[in-house]
Each structure stands twice: as C-alpha cells, then as structure tokens.
Design an enzyme around this catalytic site. Structure first.
Site, PDB file in Angstrom:
ATOM      1  N   LYS A  21       0.898  -1.229   0.025  1.00  0.00           N
ATOM      2  CA  LYS A  21       0.090   0.150   0.035  1.00  0.00           C
ATOM      3  C   LYS A  21       0.710   1.303  -0.031  1.00  0.00           C
ATOM      4  O   LYS A  21       0.506   2.259  -0.722  1.00  0.00           O
ATOM      5  CB  LYS A  21      -0.860   0.070   1.195  1.00  0.00           C
ATOM      6  CG  LYS A  21      -1.887  -1.344   1.514  1.00  0.00           C
ATOM      7  CD  LYS A  21      -3.142  -1.100   2.372  1.00  0.00           C
ATOM      8  CE  LYS A  21      -2.438  -0.809   3.725  1.00  0.00           C
ATOM      9  NZ  LYS A  21      -1.803  -2.334   4.267  1.00  0.00           N
ATOM     10  N   ARG A  78     -10.085   0.186   8.653  1.00  0.00           N
ATOM     11  CA  ARG A  78      -9.918  -1.256   9.017  1.00  0.00           C
ATOM     12  C   ARG A  78     -10.863  -2.208   9.699  1.00  0.00           C
ATOM     13  O   ARG A  78     -10.703  -2.948   9.960  1.00  0.00           O
ATOM     14  CB  ARG A  78      -8.674  -1.034  10.082  1.00  0.00           C
ATOM     15  CG  ARG A  78      -7.170  -1.362   9.335  1.00  0.00           C
ATOM     16  CD  ARG A  78      -6.351  -1.164  10.000  1.00  0.00           C
ATOM     17  NE  ARG A  78      -5.133  -1.655  10.092  1.00  0.00           N
ATOM     18  CZ  ARG A  78      -3.782  -0.831   9.426  1.00  0.00           C
ATOM     19  NH1 ARG A  78      -3.999   0.200   9.031  1.00  0.00           N
ATOM     20  NH2 ARG A  78      -2.825  -1.754   9.527  1.00  0.00           N
ATOM     21  N   ARG A  89      11.565  -5.915   4.929  1.00  0.00           N
ATOM     22  CA  ARG A  89      11.126  -4.355   5.441  1.00  0.00           C
ATOM     23  C   ARG A  89      11.707  -4.089   6.841  1.00  0.00           C
ATOM     24  O   ARG A  89      12.326  -3.151   7.081  1.00  0.00           O
ATOM     25  CB  ARG A  89       9.708  -4.139   5.572  1.00  0.00           C
ATOM     26  CG  ARG A  89       9.417  -2.650   5.625  1.00  0.00           C
ATOM     27  CD  ARG A  89       7.902  -2.325   5.208  1.00  0.00           C
ATOM     28  NE  ARG A  89       6.955  -2.749   6.527  1.00  0.00           N
ATOM     29  CZ  ARG A  89       5.615  -2.615   6.136  1.00  0.00           C
ATOM     30  NH1 ARG A  89       5.290  -2.108   5.010  1.00  0.00           N
ATOM     31  NH2 ARG A  89       4.984  -3.009   7.078  1.00  0.00           N
ATOM     32  N   ARG A 132      10.817  -0.215  11.255  1.00  0.00           N
ATOM     33  CA  ARG A 132       9.515   0.233  11.622  1.00  0.00           C
ATOM     34  C   ARG A 132       9.363  -0.425  13.134  1.00  0.00           C
ATOM     35  O   ARG A 132       9.252  -1.509  13.361  1.00  0.00           O
ATOM     36  CB  ARG A 132       8.580  -0.144  10.951  1.00  0.00           C
ATOM     37  CG  ARG A 132       8.281   1.136   9.903  1.00  0.00           C
ATOM     38  CD  ARG A 132       7.290   0.810   8.823  1.00  0.00           C
ATOM     39  NE  ARG A 132       6.184   0.120   9.278  1.00  0.00           N
ATOM     40  CZ  ARG A 132       5.094  -0.098   8.508  1.00  0.00           C
ATOM     41  NH1 ARG A 132       5.089   0.660   7.344  1.00  0.00           N
ATOM     42  NH2 ARG A 132       3.855  -0.295   8.842  1.00  0.00           N
ATOM     43  N   ARG A 161      -0.499  -8.396  13.919  1.00  0.00           N
ATOM     44  CA  ARG A 161      -1.183  -7.424  12.840  1.00  0.00           C
ATOM     45  C   ARG A 161      -1.673  -8.220  11.706  1.00  0.00           C
ATOM     46  O   ARG A 161      -2.794  -7.729  11.361  1.00  0.00           O
ATOM     47  CB  ARG A 161       0.178  -6.541  12.209  1.00  0.00           C
ATOM     48  CG  ARG A 161       0.823  -5.480  13.273  1.00  0.00           C
ATOM     49  CD  ARG A 161       1.840  -4.921  12.733  1.00  0.00           C
ATOM     50  NE  ARG A 161       1.332  -4.198  11.543  1.00  0.00           N
ATOM     51  CZ  ARG A 161       2.681  -4.022  10.830  1.00  0.00           C
ATOM     52  NH1 ARG A 161       3.851  -4.240  11.012  1.00  0.00           N
ATOM     53  NH2 ARG A 161       2.228  -3.170   9.718  1.00  0.00           N
TER      54      ARG A 161
HETATM   55  P1  AMP Z   1       0.085   0.428   9.199  1.00  0.00           P
HETATM   56  O1  AMP Z   1       1.327   1.144   8.786  1.00  0.00           O
HETATM   57  O2  AMP Z   1      -1.095   0.795   8.324  1.00  0.00           O
HETATM   58  O3  AMP Z   1       0.244  -1.134   9.107  1.00  0.00           O
HETATM   59  O4  AMP Z   1      -0.408   0.466  10.780  1.00  0.00           O
HETATM   60  C1  AMP Z   1       0.262   0.659  11.796  1.00  0.00           C
HETATM   61  C2  AMP Z   1      -0.382   0.488  13.153  1.00  0.00           C
HETATM   62  O5  AMP Z   1      -1.432   1.507  13.251  1.00  0.00           O
HETATM   63  C3  AMP Z   1      -1.460  -0.851  13.159  1.00  0.00           C
HETATM   64  O6  AMP Z   1      -0.930  -2.061  13.664  1.00  0.00           O
HETATM   65  C4  AMP Z   1      -2.685  -0.423  14.187  1.00  0.00           C
HETATM   66  O7  AMP Z   1      -1.847  -0.363  15.595  1.00  0.00           O
HETATM   67  C5  AMP Z   1      -2.344   1.194  13.900  1.00  0.00           C
HETATM   68  N1  AMP Z   1      -3.391   1.607  12.951  1.00  0.00           N
HETATM   69  C6  AMP Z   1      -3.251   2.215  11.617  1.00  0.00           C
HETATM   70  N2  AMP Z   1      -4.400   2.332  11.028  1.00  0.00           N
HETATM   71  C7  AMP Z   1      -5.529   2.024  11.883  1.00  0.00           C
HETATM   72  C8  AMP Z   1      -6.786   1.971  11.609  1.00  0.00           C
HETATM   73  N3  AMP Z   1      -7.515   2.525  10.578  1.00  0.00           N
HETATM   74  N4  AMP Z   1      -7.708   1.338  12.821  1.00  0.00           N
HETATM   75  C9  AMP Z   1      -6.806   0.945  13.989  1.00  0.00           C
HETATM   76  N5  AMP Z   1      -5.710   0.947  13.920  1.00  0.00           N
HETATM   77  C10 AMP Z   1      -4.820   1.702  13.209  1.00  0.00           C
END
Ligand code: AMP
Length: 188
Positions: free
Chosen positions: A14, A89, A128, A134, A145
């Site tokens: 993404k 999400r 990654r 990260r 996750r």
């Molecule tokens: P990402 O970088 O999109 O994988 O998001 C990293 C982390 O941020 C996730 O594992 C969640 O802890 C939090 N997070 C990001 N977007 C959301 C969302 N839409 N709803 C809830 N938690 C989120």
C-alpha cells in the site's frame, strides 16, 4: 474530487503504490499508520494514547482513529482527492467514513484491494524489518497485525462490495505492473 481507499494486509504494498499514485494523480495521502507513528515519535498526547496498541500490533480503538482521520481531512480543504491508506480497518470505521464524506458532499469513489497471500506478506515484512526498523515490524507483532487484518479488517471488503465499489488487483508481481493495473481502474 475523487477519493480512493487502498486496501490490503500489512506488507501488501500500500505504501509503495500510494507514493506512485500521489505522484501521478496528486492525491493527499492519509496513512493512519504513518500519522500514529508521527504522534508517537513526537510524544504528543495522541501518541501516548495509541502507543501501546501499535507496540502490540493491535488496532487503535475506532473512535480515536475516526476522530484523527476527520481532523486530517479537515486540514486539507483544497485537496483534489484523498488516498486513504490503512483506513478503514473495521466496519464501524467504514460506516463513519461514508457518513463523514457525505457530510462534506463527497464520497469514496474507488476501493482498490491489493490481493496478496499471507505467506507473501510475511516474507515482505521480514525484509522491510531489516531495512526500515519500523517500530511495529518486529517479529512478535507481525503475527498480531496479520491476524487483526484477517479477523477484523477483511470484513470491510463486503461493505464496499455491496456498494459496488470494490475492485481487486493482483498485488504480487512487478511494482510497475501492479501500478498500471490500479491506474487503469482510476483512468477508466
Ligand atoms: P499500518 O502502518 O497501516 O500497518 O498501521 C500500523 C498500526 O497503526 C496498526 O498496527 C494499528 O496499531 C494502527 N492503525 C493504523 N491504522 C489503523 C486503523 N484504521 N484502525 C486502527 N488502528 C490503526
């Protein structure tokens, strides 16, 4: 104004595709994960509230996420279009987004899901982790996750499918090929 939700499990590509789409179409990029990480890094009040969730690979509660997203949208009144990356999400987030977009006389025009197998996603996140450090790519969090994705987030797809907005793109292959597949949907 055209708005796009880019959908897929962690590691689906993404972020990579978002960068290319922004360069081509001028979307304002709203990545909820990036915004949370920014707040954690800068030790803001929101950062303190969400840190434990990110540390454990868990979803941040809906209302916190929805409020933050609405603020980010409101900061960009001149946007030609938004690219939502990592949001919604959950089904309540998707419903909140629909209502919110309607409230600003707009809508989600495209929902593009990157189809990537769980095995491929795990391999990519592994790689990654070595490059980007990260905070939420550590091995023990990855499982969480991915299971959050497959237990909660996949249920968002039928929500958009029922609206006739969901388009699936093969997310395994050359970055450029995947990008062209997305562009052909947006340009159609
Ligand atoms: P990402 O970088 O999109 O994988 O998001 C990293 C982390 O941020 C996730 O594992 C969640 O802890 C939090 N997070 C990001 N977007 C959301 C969302 N839409 N709803 C809830 N938690 C989120």
């Amino acid at each position: 104004m055209k708005n796009l939700v880019l959908f897929g499990p962690p590691g689906a590509g993404k972020g990579t595709q978002s960068e290319k789409l922004i360069a081509r179409y001028g979307f304002v990029h709203i990545s909820t994960g990036d915004i949370f990480r920014y707040h954690i890094k800068n030790k803001t009040e929101l950062g303190d509230r969400v840190q434990a969730y990110l540390d454990n690979g868990l979803l941040v509660p809906d209302q916190v996420t929805i409020d933050m997203l609405q603020e980010e949208v409101a900061k960009n009144p001149e946007a030609k279009g938004f690219l939502f990356d990592g949001f919604p999400r959950t089904v309540p987030q998707a419903e909140a987004l629909d209502a919110f977009m309607e409230g600003i006389h707009s809508a989600i025009h495209y929902v593009i899901a990157l189809n990537v197998t769980e095995e491929e996603v795990r391999t990519r996140i592994e790689k990654r982790r070595e490059i980007s450090h990260r905070i939420d790519d550590e091995a023990e969090k990855v499982d969480k996750r991915i299971s959050e994705y497959f237990s909660k987030t996949v249920h968002v797809l039928p929500h958009y499918e029922a609206q006739g907005r969901l388009q699936r793109v093969q997310g395994i292959g050359e970055i450029e090929t995947i990008f062209q597949d997305i562009c052909s949907i947006l340009d159609a």
